[in-house]
Design an enzyme around this catalytic site. Structure first.
Site, PDB file in Angstrom:
ATOM      1  CG  ASN A   6     -18.006   9.751 -17.845  1.00 31.09           C
ATOM      2  OD1 ASN A   6     -18.689   8.963 -17.177  1.00 31.09           O
ATOM      3  ND2 ASN A   6     -16.779   9.458 -18.265  1.00 31.09           N
ATOM      4  CE  LYS A   8     -14.401  10.288 -15.718  1.00 33.10           C
ATOM      5  NZ  LYS A   8     -12.955  10.497 -15.819  1.00 33.10           N
ATOM      6  CG  HIS A  81     -13.696   6.727 -20.647  1.00 33.30           C
ATOM      7  ND1 HIS A  81     -12.710   6.685 -19.693  1.00 33.30           N
ATOM      8  CD2 HIS A  81     -14.195   7.990 -20.627  1.00 33.30           C
ATOM      9  CE1 HIS A  81     -12.617   7.872 -19.115  1.00 33.30           C
ATOM     10  NE2 HIS A  81     -13.515   8.686 -19.669  1.00 33.30           N
ATOM     11  CD  GLU A 153     -12.854  11.789 -22.640  1.00 33.94           C
ATOM     12  OE1 GLU A 153     -13.473  12.659 -22.034  1.00 33.94           O
ATOM     13  OE2 GLU A 153     -12.781  10.608 -22.259  1.00 33.94           O
ATOM     14  CB  SER A 199      -8.812  18.784 -17.410  1.00 35.98           C
ATOM     15  OG  SER A 199      -8.149  17.767 -16.710  1.00 35.98           O
ATOM     16  N   GLY A 220     -16.092  15.020 -17.263  1.00 35.23           N
ATOM     17  CA  GLY A 220     -16.048  14.063 -16.158  1.00 35.23           C
ATOM     18  C   GLY A 220     -16.129  14.773 -14.821  1.00 35.23           C
ATOM     19  N   GLY A 221     -14.958  15.030 -14.231  1.00 34.36           N
ATOM     20  CA  GLY A 221     -14.874  15.587 -12.877  1.00 34.36           C
ATOM     21  C   GLY A 221     -15.792  16.777 -12.637  1.00 34.36           C
TER      22      GLY A 221
HETATM   23  P1  PGA Z   1     -12.473  14.734 -16.773  1.00 30.37           P
HETATM   24  O1  PGA Z   1     -12.931  13.345 -17.414  1.00 30.37           O
HETATM   25  O2  PGA Z   1     -13.382  15.794 -17.280  1.00 30.37           O
HETATM   26  O3  PGA Z   1     -12.571  14.492 -15.305  1.00 30.37           O
HETATM   27  O4  PGA Z   1     -11.059  14.950 -17.221  1.00 30.37           O
HETATM   28  C1  PGA Z   1     -13.375  13.263 -18.723  1.00 30.37           C
HETATM   29  C2  PGA Z   1     -13.674  11.839 -19.024  1.00 30.37           C
HETATM   30  O5  PGA Z   1     -12.977  10.967 -18.486  1.00 30.37           O
HETATM   31  O6  PGA Z   1     -14.607  11.537 -19.779  1.00 30.37           O
END
Ligand code: PGA
Length: 238
Positions: A6, A8, A81, A153, A199, A220-221
C-alpha cells in the site's frame, strides 16, 4: 502468501515509473495512487486500488468509480482502511456501499478492520472487530463473502500513527485471527482469509511470518522502498 504493498499518497510520476521497473511483476499486489495504475496495468501487475467511490459513474467530482477501476483491470480494492475511517470519517454505510459497488464489478475487497489504541486499552478489541465485520457481512450476499479478504490492522500499530513501529505480539494477532475465523465460520459458514497490517517491516517479518490463520500482509511504510518490499516477500516465501 498474499503481499499487498500500500503505497498510500506517495511518489511522483517519475518515482512511480522507476519503482514499477524495479518491482518487476514479482507477484506482489501493488496499491499505488490512482494516477499510476496504468503504469502497472500495461505490464500486467495485480492491482489494488486504495479507494473507490460509493456511487456509480456520474457527477461526483474527484471520485473514481468501481467500473472505472475495473476498466483499468484493477482486481482488489482497499475499503475501510483506518486512514479512511479516521481521517476522512467514512461512515460504515459508505464503506458498505463501496463494497457493494466493487463486488458488482467483480473485484475483490480487502476490508480493513482494527481497534484504536483507546479501544485496546479498554479491552474492546474483539468487540470492535466483531462490529466492523458484522456491519458489513450482514448486508452482503453470503456467496460474496469469499470475495472479501480481511485486513486486520490495529490502528495504533500503523507505522505513522501514535506508536511508530509498534506491533501486537504474535499471540495477540493469533487470538484476533482465531476470533475472526471462528466468527465468520459460525455466522456465515465461510472460510475467510486474513492479512495482517501495521508496521510490517524487514525487522519483524521473520517473526510475523509464523502467525496462525494468516494469509499474508498489508504493507504500508516499508513498501515505499521497493528493495525492502521484495526482501519481505522473499522471507514470506521461505
Ligand atoms: P504501515 O501501514 O505498514 O505503514 O503501518 C499499513 C497500512 O496502513 O496499510
Amino acid at each position: 502468501m498474499i503481499i499487498v504493498g500500500n503505497l498510500k499518497m506517495n511518489q511522483t510520476l517519475e518515482e512511480a515509473s522507476i519503482y514499477e521497473s524495479k518491482l518487476t511483476n514479482s507477484g506482489i499486489i501493488i496499491c499505488p495512487s490512482f494516477p499510476y495504475l496504468p503504469i502497472y496495468k500495461q505490464n500486467g501487475y495485480e492491482l489494488c486500488a486504495q479507494n473507490v467511490s460509493e456511487y456509480n459513474d456520474g457527477p461526483y467530482t474527484g471520485d473514481v468509480s468501481a467500473s472505472q477501476l475495473k476498466s483499468l483491470k484493477v482486481k482488489y480494492v482497499l475499503i475501510g482502511h483506518s486512514e479512511r475511517r479516521h481521517v476522512y470519517k467514512e461512515a460504515q454505510e459508505s464503506l458498505n456501499n463501496k463494497v457493494l459497488k466493487s463486488l458488482k464489478q467483480g473485484m475483490q475487497v480487502v476490508y480493513c478492520i482494527g481497534e484504536t489504541y483507546e479501544q485496546k486499552q479498554n479491552n474492546q478489541t474483539f468487540q470492535t472487530i466483531e462490529n466492523q465485520i458484522l456491519s458489513l457481512f450482514n448486508i452482503i450476499d453470503n456467496n460474496d463473502i469469499n470475495k472479501i479478504i480481511i485486513g486486520y490492522e490495529p490502528v495504533w500499530a500503523i507505522s505513522d500513527g501514535i506508536n511508530p513501529g509498534a506491533t501486537p505480539t504474535n499471540q495477540e494477532i493469533d487470538e484476533v485471527n482465531k476470533y475472526i475465523t471462528e466468527l465468520v465460520k459460525e455466522k456465515y459458514n465461510q472460510n475467510i482469509k486474513i492479512l495482517y497490517g501495521g508496521s510490517v517491516n524487514l525487522n519483524n517479518i521473520e517473526q510475523l511470518v509464523k502467525l496462525n490463520n494468516n494469509a499474508g500482509f498489508l504493507i504500508g511504510g516499508a513498501s515505499k522502498n521497493v528493495e525492502d518490499l521484495l526482501k519481505i516477500q522473499e522471507i514470506c516465501k521461505q
